[in-house]
Scaffold this motif. Structure first.
Motif, PDB file in Angstrom:
ATOM      1  N   GLU B  40     -22.125-100.336   9.433  1.00 24.07           N
ATOM      2  CA  GLU B  40     -21.716-101.571  10.105  1.00 24.07           C
ATOM      3  C   GLU B  40     -20.469-102.172   9.452  1.00 24.07           C
ATOM      4  O   GLU B  40     -20.122-103.328   9.688  1.00 24.07           O
ATOM      5  N   GLY B  41     -19.770-101.366   8.626  1.00 26.96           N
ATOM      6  CA  GLY B  41     -18.486-101.803   8.074  1.00 26.96           C
ATOM      7  C   GLY B  41     -18.581-102.557   6.767  1.00 26.96           C
ATOM      8  O   GLY B  41     -17.609-103.162   6.322  1.00 26.96           O
ATOM      9  N   GLY B  42     -19.743-102.519   6.123  1.00 24.73           N
ATOM     10  CA  GLY B  42     -19.917-103.242   4.869  1.00 24.73           C
ATOM     11  C   GLY B  42     -19.436-102.456   3.654  1.00 24.73           C
ATOM     12  O   GLY B  42     -18.944-101.331   3.781  1.00 24.73           O
ATOM     13  N   GLN B  43     -19.577-103.037   2.487  1.00 23.15           N
ATOM     14  CA  GLN B  43     -19.135-102.424   1.245  1.00 23.15           C
ATOM     15  C   GLN B  43     -20.166-102.641   0.149  1.00 23.15           C
ATOM     16  O   GLN B  43     -21.009-103.529   0.260  1.00 23.15           O
ATOM     17  N   LEU B  44     -20.043-101.832  -0.897  1.00 27.89           N
ATOM     18  CA  LEU B  44     -20.832-102.066  -2.099  1.00 27.89           C
ATOM     19  C   LEU B  44     -19.950-102.851  -3.062  1.00 27.89           C
ATOM     20  O   LEU B  44     -18.831-102.441  -3.356  1.00 27.89           O
ATOM     21  N   ASP B  87     -28.307 -91.299  -6.326  1.00 30.40           N
ATOM     22  CA  ASP B  87     -26.866 -91.567  -6.438  1.00 30.40           C
ATOM     23  C   ASP B  87     -26.349 -92.298  -5.198  1.00 30.40           C
ATOM     24  O   ASP B  87     -26.660 -91.921  -4.065  1.00 30.40           O
ATOM     25  N   LEU B  88     -25.550 -93.328  -5.417  1.00 29.54           N
ATOM     26  CA  LEU B  88     -24.932 -94.037  -4.289  1.00 29.54           C
ATOM     27  C   LEU B  88     -23.431 -93.777  -4.195  1.00 29.54           C
ATOM     28  O   LEU B  88     -22.779 -94.170  -3.238  1.00 29.54           O
ATOM     29  N   ALA B  89     -22.872 -93.100  -5.215  1.00 33.45           N
ATOM     30  CA  ALA B  89     -21.421 -92.884  -5.245  1.00 33.45           C
ATOM     31  C   ALA B  89     -20.966 -91.940  -4.132  1.00 33.45           C
ATOM     32  O   ALA B  89     -19.803 -91.977  -3.725  1.00 33.45           O
ATOM     33  N   ALA B  90     -21.883 -91.089  -3.636  1.00 35.36           N
ATOM     34  CA  ALA B  90     -21.510 -90.207  -2.536  1.00 35.36           C
ATOM     35  C   ALA B  90     -21.295 -91.016  -1.257  1.00 35.36           C
ATOM     36  O   ALA B  90     -20.561 -90.602  -0.363  1.00 35.36           O
ATOM     37  N   ILE B  91     -21.938 -92.173  -1.178  1.00 36.70           N
ATOM     38  CA  ILE B  91     -21.773 -93.035  -0.003  1.00 36.70           C
ATOM     39  C   ILE B  91     -20.660 -94.053  -0.260  1.00 36.70           C
ATOM     40  O   ILE B  91     -19.746 -94.211   0.534  1.00 36.70           O
ATOM     41  N   PRO B  93     -17.954 -94.598  -3.051  1.00 38.90           N
ATOM     42  CA  PRO B  93     -17.372 -94.044  -4.291  1.00 38.90           C
ATOM     43  C   PRO B  93     -17.181 -95.087  -5.392  1.00 38.90           C
ATOM     44  O   PRO B  93     -17.191 -94.751  -6.571  1.00 38.90           O
ATOM     45  N   GLN B  94     -17.021 -96.358  -5.007  1.00 38.94           N
ATOM     46  CA  GLN B  94     -16.807 -97.387  -6.034  1.00 38.94           C
ATOM     47  C   GLN B  94     -18.022 -97.555  -6.950  1.00 38.94           C
ATOM     48  O   GLN B  94     -17.926 -98.191  -7.998  1.00 38.94           O
ATOM     49  N   ALA B  95     -19.166 -96.978  -6.547  1.00 40.29           N
ATOM     50  CA  ALA B  95     -20.370 -97.102  -7.382  1.00 40.29           C
ATOM     51  C   ALA B  95     -20.293 -96.203  -8.617  1.00 40.29           C
ATOM     52  O   ALA B  95     -21.025 -96.420  -9.593  1.00 40.29           O
ATOM     53  N   ASP B  96     -19.387 -95.213  -8.600  1.00 40.67           N
ATOM     54  CA  ASP B  96     -19.350 -94.195  -9.652  1.00 40.67           C
ATOM     55  C   ASP B  96     -19.324 -94.786 -11.067  1.00 40.67           C
ATOM     56  O   ASP B  96     -20.200 -94.524 -11.885  1.00 40.67           O
ATOM     57  N   ARG B  97     -18.313 -95.601 -11.373  1.00 37.88           N
ATOM     58  CA  ARG B  97     -18.196 -96.124 -12.740  1.00 37.88           C
ATOM     59  C   ARG B  97     -19.314 -97.110 -13.063  1.00 37.88           C
ATOM     60  O   ARG B  97     -19.754 -97.207 -14.210  1.00 37.88           O
ATOM     61  N   MET B  98     -19.761 -97.845 -12.049  1.00 35.86           N
ATOM     62  CA  MET B  98     -20.843 -98.808 -12.293  1.00 35.86           C
ATOM     63  C   MET B  98     -22.131 -98.064 -12.642  1.00 35.86           C
ATOM     64  O   MET B  98     -22.898 -98.500 -13.506  1.00 35.86           O
ATOM     65  N   GLN B  99     -22.355 -96.929 -11.975  1.00 36.98           N
ATOM     66  CA  GLN B  99     -23.544 -96.123 -12.276  1.00 36.98           C
ATOM     67  C   GLN B  99     -23.460 -95.550 -13.680  1.00 36.98           C
ATOM     68  O   GLN B  99     -24.448 -95.537 -14.424  1.00 36.98           O
ATOM     69  N   ARG B 100     -22.262 -95.075 -14.043  1.00 35.45           N
ATOM     70  CA  ARG B 100     -22.100 -94.481 -15.381  1.00 35.45           C
ATOM     71  C   ARG B 100     -22.276 -95.553 -16.455  1.00 35.45           C
ATOM     72  O   ARG B 100     -22.883 -95.309 -17.504  1.00 35.45           O
ATOM     73  N   ALA B 101     -21.743 -96.751 -16.199  1.00 35.00           N
ATOM     74  CA  ALA B 101     -21.893 -97.848 -17.164  1.00 35.00           C
ATOM     75  C   ALA B 101     -23.355 -98.256 -17.281  1.00 35.00           C
ATOM     76  O   ALA B 101     -23.841 -98.546 -18.377  1.00 35.00           O
ATOM     77  N   LEU B 106     -28.145 -98.897 -20.285  1.00 36.47           N
ATOM     78  CA  LEU B 106     -29.584 -99.045 -20.074  1.00 36.47           C
ATOM     79  C   LEU B 106     -30.358 -97.732 -19.998  1.00 36.47           C
ATOM     80  O   LEU B 106     -31.588 -97.742 -19.984  1.00 36.47           O
ATOM     81  N   GLY B 107     -29.632 -96.612 -19.899  1.00 38.12           N
ATOM     82  CA  GLY B 107     -30.333 -95.343 -19.794  1.00 38.12           C
ATOM     83  C   GLY B 107     -31.008 -95.136 -18.443  1.00 38.12           C
ATOM     84  O   GLY B 107     -31.959 -94.371 -18.335  1.00 38.12           O
ATOM     85  N   ILE B 108     -30.512 -95.842 -17.431  1.00 38.79           N
ATOM     86  CA  ILE B 108     -31.019 -95.639 -16.066  1.00 38.79           C
ATOM     87  C   ILE B 108     -30.053 -94.675 -15.383  1.00 38.79           C
ATOM     88  O   ILE B 108     -28.863 -94.955 -15.279  1.00 38.79           O
ATOM     89  N   ARG B 109     -30.579 -93.548 -14.914  1.00 38.91           N
ATOM     90  CA  ARG B 109     -29.701 -92.489 -14.440  1.00 38.91           C
ATOM     91  C   ARG B 109     -29.620 -92.452 -12.921  1.00 38.91           C
ATOM     92  O   ARG B 109     -30.615 -92.643 -12.229  1.00 38.91           O
ATOM     93  N   ALA B 110     -28.392 -92.197 -12.417  1.00 37.90           N
ATOM     94  CA  ALA B 110     -28.214 -91.945 -10.987  1.00 37.90           C
ATOM     95  C   ALA B 110     -28.402 -90.452 -10.777  1.00 37.90           C
ATOM     96  O   ALA B 110     -27.614 -89.647 -11.272  1.00 37.90           O
TER      97      ALA B 110
END
Lengths: 173, 514
Positions: B40-44, B87-91, B93-101, B106-110
């Protein structure tokens, strides 16, 4: 024509530079070993290398402001350099983050003697009320990592205070 | 209230004037929900985690999505052992660095993420230890940081490593250019140098001190972060803020926007060798800062916004002075804009440098000012206006070129709009008190604040513990999603244009390093 408009604007603006403030010797951390010889070497010219060792970028705002026309620091012989190898003085901001400890030490080592270090900002000086201090990611004030000659507290210190600190570091009086 | 997003019919809990919605989401449904938002045109906007074990739970991953109904904040509970989420970065891409951080801290893995390299961790803490876990007690490692950059190979390709200590008065970060001749084939960023453990530092602070720290996540966006933090506190504690304080907060935010845009326009001139532009804009900026110091006691309005209201007022003569300065600055910026528009050398450097086309901006989630310069028409003040913007009718500035020129143009438009808003706020400022203490809650409570800062959307999500102190705070700077676009925007440009392109984005290092 842009040139015409530029000249018109320059003429209309006039000179806005203000007189330089006096050195604030109270900011010195210890009695400096300043030789007449050093002063002779540097004369009135001073080259500064700025190092952000982990600041929130608030201090950088005021270093930028110092470069504006009111303060006219180049007019009093102060210039910012791109390389520590060209610098007489290091102006360091931030609580030193652990991730920048090595870079800060290396930059200090790359600066030729004689040299001065001015730490600025509440975090860089470890002043009371500093929002960032020692923790798993941060070492703390600059003096914990490299020797500091003058500390300019403030959050952030004003351009005038920074200039007073810089002048305190290099003036022999 | 029911809304349909993706395959999920939502019962959303409104927060903060109905601009923010909270939703608990099963972990496995995160990807389909994210796809629904995207369709619907939204963003993360942001992704972060929390250690909730002290509350009798495991961990949680939180996502803030920008959607047609406003901001949707999803929280997904994760088990205490081996916490992970899809993983949400495939949907997005801006999630990539946030997931790695989030993994570093916190040791929570994507799961199944393409890039699982560390991001914020260098050598301040060892691998397999996580500073935002409650039981973290590791010592810094003494090894030098090693990071696997992606190498470009081939005939005549070479690398230029730049930083972390840069050649100018800017924040520290590392840029790895792979070039052929003068052309940039690839730029890879490496950040985290100014990581100060900001989120850990929030833990246990009282609410007033938390506001000071929030304002220093990125000093140039002080008012945006302080306001977002206070909104989060006030939402969490269901506290009402006096009307005059709400309007003064908007005044401070617009003053901050004008100050930053003036500075950037000066530096953009400087980086294109028009020193005249730098000197003129920085004269105006200094006038502006001195007015703030005179009227509000601080050149950058530090600590003027506090939980429950504001700490400073404006007098009638103060209003007149600020109005007069706004008039003068507006007239002078018009003069300078005419010069920038006419200056062939400047236009030659600005036009077509660092292009981010609208389609790419949409795909990668470019946001805020830079996003608006690439047709990403999002501005919380205009679309999801919270008080007092709901009464101000903000005109959004957009452009579709996506180059340095467009980012300069949007800044010009926004300066004029902010000056208009400032005059309107001053004219309509309601009378009354400046502060009402936030309600003291008996149990833990959570809230989020969302403010359109000068750089883009600033978020602060937080939980206040039952003891009334901060339990978990996550501040989000728009630089997170815009930095990767700088990598892409410089491709094919020449190295000497990089400083200009970089300045046209003017992103925060401290804001994303945390």
């Amino acid at each position: 024509m842009a040139t015409h408009l530029i000249l018109q604007k320059i003429f209309k603006t006039g000179i806005v530079s203000e007189p330089q403030p006096a050195a604030d010797l109270a900011l010195r951390t210890h009695e400096q070993q300043l030789h007449a010889e050093i002063l002779k070497v540097f004369g009135q010219a001073l080259v500064i290398r700025h190092i952000d060792a982990g600041s929130c970028n608030g201090c950088e705002l005021e270093i930028h402001a110092l470069g504006g026309p009111y303060y006219n620091i180049e007019g009093i012989g102060v210039k910012f350099a791109a390389s520590p190898r060209h610098a007489d003085l290091l102006l360091v901001t931030g609580p030193v983050s652990r991730h920048l400890e090595t870079a800060l030490k290396r930059t200090f080592d790359a600066t030729p003697e004689p040299k001065w270090v001015v730490a600025m900002g509440d975090c860089g000086c470890g002043a009371a009320g500093a929002m960032f201090g020692p923790n798993y990611a941060t070492i703390g004030p600059v003096r914990e990592v490299i020797p500091v000659d003058v500390e300019v507290p403030g959050c952030p210190p004003t351009p005038t205070a920074i200039l007073q600190g810089i002048l305190a570091a290099v003036s022999g009086k | 209230m029911g809304h349909r997003l993706g395959d999920i019919e939502l019962i959303l809990t409104p927060q903060a004037d109905g601009a923010i919605w909270r939703f608990a989401l099963d972990t496995e449904r995160l990807p389909s929900f994210a796809r629904g938002i995207q369709d619907e045109g939204g963003q993360l906007l942001a992704l972060w985690g929390s250690d909730d074990r002290h509350l009798g739970a495991g961990y949680a991953v939180h996502v803030a999505f920008l959607s047609s109904v406003g901001l949707v904040w999803t929280s997904s509970a994760l088990p205490a052992d081996n916490p992970s989420y899809p993983d949400l970065a495939a949907i997005f891409p801006q999630a990539d660095r946030m997931q790695r951080a989030t993994f570093d801290l916190l040791g929570i893995r994507a799961e199944d993420a393409v890039d699982s390299r560390k991001w914020l961790r260098h050598n301040a803490w060892p691998e397999n230890t996580y500073p935002l876990r409650r039981d973290f007690a590791a010592e810094p490692t003494r090894q030098l940081d090693a990071y696997p950059f992606i190498r470009v190979e081939g005939d005549g390709v070479h690398e230029i490593p730049v930083g972390p200590i840069h050649a100018g008065t800017i924040e520290p970060g590392h840029f790895r250019f792979s070039i052929i001749g003068d052309r940039i084939l690839k730029l890879e960023e490496r950040f985290g140098y100014t990581h100060k453990g900001t989120e850990k530092r929030f833990e246990g602070l009282d609410l007033a001190t938390g506001a000071k720290l929030a304002g220093r996540v990125s000093g140039d966006s002080h008012s945006a972060f302080a306001w977002a933090y206070c909104l989060a506190v006030e939402t969490a504690t269901a506290s009402a803020v006096p009307e005059r304080a709400v309007w003064l907060r908007a005044l401070f935010l617009e003053i901050e926007r004008v100050a930053n845009h003036l500075g950037d326009l000066g530096y953009l001139g400087n980086d294109a060798a028009l020193t005249f532009g730098f000197v003129q804009f920085w004269r105006l900026r200094e006038d502006w800062l001195r007015m703030s110091a005179k009227l509000f006691g601080h050149r950058y309005l530090f600590d003027c916004i506090v939980p429950g209201g504001v700490a400073v007022d404006i007098s009638e003569p103060g209003k007149a002075e600020l109005n007069a300065l706004a008039d003068r600055i507006e007239a002078e910026v018009h003069e300078l804009k005419a010069i920038y528009d006419e200056h062939a050398g400047l236009q030659d450097r600005f036009a077509n440098a660092g292009i981010v086309k609208p389609a790419l901006a949409a795909r990668l989630g470019l946001t805020g000012l830079a996003g608006r310069a690439s047709s990403q028409a999002w501005d919380a003040r205009a679309q999801f206006p919270q008080a007092p913007y709901d009464q101000l009718d903000v005109n959004m500035g957009t452009h579709r070129r996506g180059d340095v020129l467009a980012r300069a143009e949007v800044r010009f438009v926004e300066i004029f709009e902010s000056l208009r808003l400032i005059r309107e706020i001053l004219g309509r400022l309601p009378a009354g008190v400046l502060y009402a203490p936030p309600t003291r809650m008996d149990a833990a409570c959570e809230g989020m604040g969302w403010v359109e800062g000068w750089r883009g959307p600033v978020l602060v999500a937080l939980r206040i513990g039952a003891d009334g102190c901060l339990d978990r705070v996550h501040p989000h700077d728009p630089s997170w999603q815009n930095w990767p676009l700088l990598e892409v925007g410089t491709l094919g440009n020449i190295v000497p244009d990089f400083p200009l392109i970089n300045k046209s984005f003017n992103l925060s290092y401290s804001g994303q390093d945390l």
